[in-house]
Design a protein around this motif. Structure first.
Motif, short mmCIF file in Angstrom:
data_model
loop_
_atom_site.label_atom_id
_atom_site.label_comp_id
_atom_site.label_asym_id
_atom_site.label_seq_id
_atom_site.Cartn_x
_atom_site.Cartn_y
_atom_site.Cartn_z
N ASN A 2 0.81 -1.22 0.00
CA ASN A 2 0.00 0.00 0.00
C ASN A 2 0.84 1.27 0.00
O ASN A 2 0.37 2.32 -0.40
CB ASN A 2 -0.95 0.00 1.20
CG ASN A 2 -2.17 -0.85 0.91
OD1 ASN A 2 -2.29 -1.39 -0.19
ND2 ASN A 2 -3.04 -0.96 1.87
N ILE A 5 0.94 2.58 -3.46
CA ILE A 5 -0.37 3.08 -3.90
C ILE A 5 -0.59 4.48 -3.34
O ILE A 5 -1.02 5.40 -4.03
CB ILE A 5 -1.49 2.13 -3.43
CG1 ILE A 5 -1.28 0.74 -4.04
CG2 ILE A 5 -2.85 2.68 -3.81
CD1 ILE A 5 -2.18 -0.33 -3.47
N VAL A 6 -0.28 4.63 -2.05
CA VAL A 6 -0.47 5.95 -1.41
C VAL A 6 0.53 6.95 -1.99
O VAL A 6 0.18 8.10 -2.24
CB VAL A 6 -0.34 5.85 0.12
CG1 VAL A 6 -0.60 7.20 0.76
CG2 VAL A 6 -1.30 4.81 0.68
N HIS A 106 -9.34 3.23 6.20
CA HIS A 106 -9.05 2.28 5.13
C HIS A 106 -7.64 1.75 5.38
O HIS A 106 -6.95 2.26 6.26
CB HIS A 106 -9.18 2.99 3.77
CG HIS A 106 -10.60 3.29 3.42
ND1 HIS A 106 -11.45 2.35 2.91
CD2 HIS A 106 -11.34 4.41 3.56
CE1 HIS A 106 -12.64 2.88 2.72
NE2 HIS A 106 -12.62 4.14 3.12
N VAL A 108 -4.59 2.16 5.38
CA VAL A 108 -3.44 3.04 5.28
C VAL A 108 -2.93 3.22 6.70
O VAL A 108 -3.65 3.74 7.55
CB VAL A 108 -3.83 4.42 4.72
CG1 VAL A 108 -2.63 5.36 4.71
CG2 VAL A 108 -4.40 4.29 3.32
N THR A 112 2.68 4.87 7.00
CA THR A 112 2.60 5.07 5.55
C THR A 112 2.10 6.47 5.23
O THR A 112 2.63 7.14 4.34
CB THR A 112 1.64 4.03 4.92
OG1 THR A 112 2.09 2.73 5.28
CG2 THR A 112 1.58 4.16 3.42
N ARG C 70 -5.07 -2.13 11.52
CA ARG C 70 -5.11 -2.27 10.06
C ARG C 70 -5.96 -3.46 9.64
O ARG C 70 -6.59 -3.43 8.58
CB ARG C 70 -3.69 -2.42 9.52
CG ARG C 70 -3.04 -1.08 9.35
CD ARG C 70 -2.45 -0.96 7.98
NE ARG C 70 -1.23 -1.74 7.88
CZ ARG C 70 -0.58 -1.90 6.74
NH1 ARG C 70 -1.06 -1.38 5.63
NH2 ARG C 70 0.52 -2.60 6.70
N ARG C 74 -10.22 -3.62 7.08
CA ARG C 74 -10.73 -4.44 5.98
C ARG C 74 -12.15 -4.91 6.26
O ARG C 74 -12.86 -5.33 5.35
CB ARG C 74 -9.84 -5.65 5.75
CG ARG C 74 -8.38 -5.26 5.56
CD ARG C 74 -7.70 -6.13 4.52
NE ARG C 74 -6.35 -5.64 4.29
CZ ARG C 74 -5.96 -5.04 3.18
NH1 ARG C 74 -6.80 -4.88 2.19
NH2 ARG C 74 -4.71 -4.61 3.05
N ARG C 100 -7.90 0.13 -4.89
CA ARG C 100 -6.50 -0.27 -4.91
C ARG C 100 -6.01 -0.60 -3.50
O ARG C 100 -5.35 -1.60 -3.27
CB ARG C 100 -5.63 0.89 -5.41
CG ARG C 100 -5.22 0.81 -6.83
CD ARG C 100 -4.43 2.08 -7.15
NE ARG C 100 -4.72 2.51 -8.49
CZ ARG C 100 -4.11 2.01 -9.58
NH1 ARG C 100 -3.17 1.09 -9.44
NH2 ARG C 100 -4.43 2.42 -10.76
N LEU C 101 -6.33 0.30 -2.56
CA LEU C 101 -5.88 0.10 -1.18
C LEU C 101 -6.42 -1.21 -0.61
O LEU C 101 -5.78 -1.86 0.21
CB LEU C 101 -6.32 1.26 -0.29
CG LEU C 101 -5.61 2.59 -0.52
CD1 LEU C 101 -6.24 3.68 0.32
CD2 LEU C 101 -4.14 2.46 -0.16
N HIS C 102 -7.62 -1.58 -1.05
CA HIS C 102 -8.21 -2.81 -0.53
C HIS C 102 -7.83 -4.02 -1.38
O HIS C 102 -8.40 -5.09 -1.22
CB HIS C 102 -9.73 -2.67 -0.43
CG HIS C 102 -10.15 -1.84 0.74
ND1 HIS C 102 -10.13 -2.33 2.03
CD2 HIS C 102 -10.56 -0.56 0.84
CE1 HIS C 102 -10.53 -1.38 2.85
NE2 HIS C 102 -10.79 -0.30 2.16
N GLY C 103 -6.90 -3.81 -2.32
CA GLY C 103 -6.36 -4.93 -3.06
C GLY C 103 -7.25 -5.49 -4.16
O GLY C 103 -7.11 -6.65 -4.55
#
Lengths: 253, 67, 309
Positions: A2, A5-6, A106, A108, A112, C70, C74, C100-103
């Motif tokens: 991630n 992505i971030v 979410h 993150v 990060t 974390r 989810r 994207r963050l959740h894959g």
């Protein structure tokens, strides 16, 4: 991961909010203007009317050292100012606006969240400085002579580290502050503090300010090294980011 | 007075002016598309156009407000 | 699905939560009611991991909140009271970023983003910058953002308070549509909304749970019917009210003009006796009605008794 992505989102943000443009424009301007100013200043002085005849001859002809000196002087002032201006709101703004809370629910992590901001600002300054260095090198070539590119690169690398020190310190202030105003105040206090300690004789040896002198000597073909300042600067980056994380980790956003 | 020596450097200023113009246009486009600014829009337009270089930067740093 | 035990949260001397205990079973739509400042937002923020309790235990979807935050993200979707976004992004980009963050894979994301934008009625605005969005559009986008990863638990903080009546209906319909898919905990101070979509209600006041029960049971237990009658002559009605006050099956009588409002101790007896009594007095009634109290009446009654304690 991630993180990437971030980071991608953070870099896109640098571009869309015009941060990248501002930093690049300012640094490139001074990259071009520095050798030019060094070149024309003596001519400008000579063209002042009523200058006593003998004095005009005393004004030395511009040298490569003047060009590099100008470049370092301008970059140290405006680069650092921009590093603080561009970084001071980044965490506080997200806390105030509520996007931090939104994103942290979410996947993150808070680490990060902070590190990608540092990396994206680092990207902005690296790209801008590269463009500025290229401009400066080319103008110096046209107006004076070719600078040895290897050591000139070293000078710019060291300058980038100085900027990153200020980015990291400012990020810490931004993580600490609750409001944008407080963040701005703290950030400038941080700037004054780091610059101030850097000018104290013994302790200052370990501070980023010394890197400019080292880089300048190198770029002009001189022999120099100041490893304590480099380690001190890198240490300051690590300490600032760690402190920012420790503060932010349990903070209620 | 002898300006000829200085005049030869004028071409070097052209890229600088281009960057300045690009920054000004970017700032004006941003200003026009934005709904809210800190302070009246026309003041910012003046600042951007009249204060070379510094104007657009001040606008980008201080003038924009979150929508 | 959600377990909260003796949760305390202190901000200095202020006790936002003062020993809150609640249980949300899987598959329910739980209405979390309370006046402003009762601790609803604080509770939700603790359940998302954004805030930490001073003491007490809580778990969501089987994950203890004192452990990894974390893993939690989810399983939950969270809609804050004022959802915030990056103004430079478009809804499409934002939802794609969350995907994207959740894959989610690229094809999954494309499909999911389209599906969500359609669901919350933002398909047309999908390519506009969020910066120019209205409050209602943000709320709907926030709803989509909370659903990207199909969470098991959905935490909604005042999801409809800021919306106009039509927007409110839309979002309530959305929540109702989720009943089969996930467990919903929604806070509100607007009782009609909760009454409409929630099947379990928890009422909190001053950081404590006052009552927690299935909605139907709550109504039966706490909602005593009220009888209301409109007469012709205010004076005659007043006399009747005085007479009623002396009856054992009457708890309280209120008179306003020619309207008498009777709260009964014994509802069954009251149904028989009231009309007979009115007839014996030869009263002319324009209207006679047995009222089911709204959740609002129950709420006020409970919060008032809590305040008296």
């Amino acid at each position: 991961m991630n993180f990437f992505i971030v980071l991608r989102k953070e870099i896109t943000e640098q571009w869309r909010t015009k941060r990248l443009l501002i930093v690049a424009a300012v640094l490139v301007l001074f990259g071009l203007a520095s050798p030019l100013l060094a070149k024309v200043t003596p001519d400008l002085l000579k063209s002042i009317p009523d200058m006593p005849p003998g004095l005009a001859d005393l004004i030395p002809a511009p040298t490569l050292a003047d060009a590099v000196g100008q470049y370092i002087k301008n970059m140290s002032q405006f680069g650092i100012l921009l590093a603080v201006l561009m970084s001071m709101g980044v965490v506080t703004q997200e806390k105030e606006r509520g996007t931090a809370a939104m994103m942290l629910t979410h996947p993150v992590s808070r680490l990060t969240f902070l590190l990608t901001k540092f990396a994206a600002l680092g990207f902005t300054f690296a790209v801008s400085l590269a463009a500025a260095a290229l401009g400066c090198w080319y103008y110096t070539l046209l107006l004076f002579e070719a600078l040895p590119w290897g050591t000139f690169l070293a000078l710019n690398g060291l300058m980038l580290i100085v900027f990153l020190v200020y980015v990291a310190v400012t990020l810490f202030c931004s993580a600490l502050a609750r409001t944008q105003g407080a963040s701005a105040g703290l950030s400038f206090a941080g700037l004054v503090l780091v610059a101030g300690i850097g000018s104290v004789p013994r302790i200052g040896e370990y501070f980023p300010g010394q890197l400019f002198n080292w880089g300048g000597t190198l770029a002009l073909g001189g022999e120099a090294s100041n490893w304590p300042a480099l380690w001190g600067s890198l240490g300051l980056i690590v300490i600032s980011l760690t402190a920012a994380w420790l503060v932010f980790r349990h903070q209620e956003t | 007075m002898d300006f000829s020596e200085i005049q030869q450097y004028i071409p070097f200023l052209i890229p600088v002016l281009i960057i300045q113009l690009a920054l000004m246009i970017a700032a004006l486009v941003d200003l026009i598309r934005r709904e809210h600014t800190r302070g009246p829009k026309w003041v910012w337009a003046l600042v951007i156009v009249l204060a070379n270089y510094i104007g657009p930067i001040i606008y980008f740093v201080a003038g924009r407000k979150d929508e | 699905m959600i377990q909260v035990e003796n949760l305390h949260k202190h901000y200095g001397a202020v006790h936002a939560l003062d020993g809150l205990t609640m249980t949300v079973k899987p598959g329910v739509v739980y209405g979390f009611l309370g006046p402003n400042g009762a601790g609803k937002t604080t509770t939700l923020r603790i359940l998302t991991g954004l805030a930490r309790p001073t003491s007490g235990r809580a778990s969501v979807a089987g994950i203890d909140l004192s452990s990894d935050g974390r893993a939690l993200s989810r399983h939950i979707g969270y809609l804050p009271e004022e959802p915030a976004f990056y103004p430079w992004m478009t809804p499409r980009e934002f939802l794609d970023y969350l995907g994207r963050l959740h894959g989610l894979s690229s094809t999954q994301r494309t499909a999911r983003v389209k599906e969500l934008l359609d669901l919350v009625n933002l398909a047309e605005a999908g390519k506009r910058r969020i910066g120019g969005f209205s409050r209602g559009m943000r709320q709907r986008l926030g709803f989509a953002a909370a659903l990207v990863h199909r969470p098991e638990v959905l935490l909604l903080d005042e999801p409809v308070s800021a919306l106009d009546p039509s927007g409110r209906k839309e979002v309530l319909d959305l929540i109702e549509g989720l009943r089969e898919q996930c467990t919903v905990l929604m806070s509100s101070h607007i009782l009609a909304d909760v009454e409409r979509v929630c099947n379990v209600v928890g009422i909190i006041a001053k950081g404590r749970m006052v009552v927690q029960s299935p909605r139907e049971m709550l109504m039966e237990r706490y909602a005593q019917p009220v009888f209301e009658a409109d007469g012709e002559d205010p004076l005659a009605m007043k006399r009747w009210a005085d007479l009623l006050k002396r009856q054992k099956w009457v708890a309280a009588v209120a008179v306003a003009g020619a309207t008498v409002r009777v709260t009964a101790n014994d509802v069954v007896l009251a149904r028989h006796e009231l009309m007979a009594s009115a007839a014996a007095q030869e009263l002319v009634l324009r209207r006679y009605e047995e009222l089911r109290p709204s959740l609002e009446d129950v709420f006020l009654q409970l919060v008032e008794t809590e305040a008296v304690k």
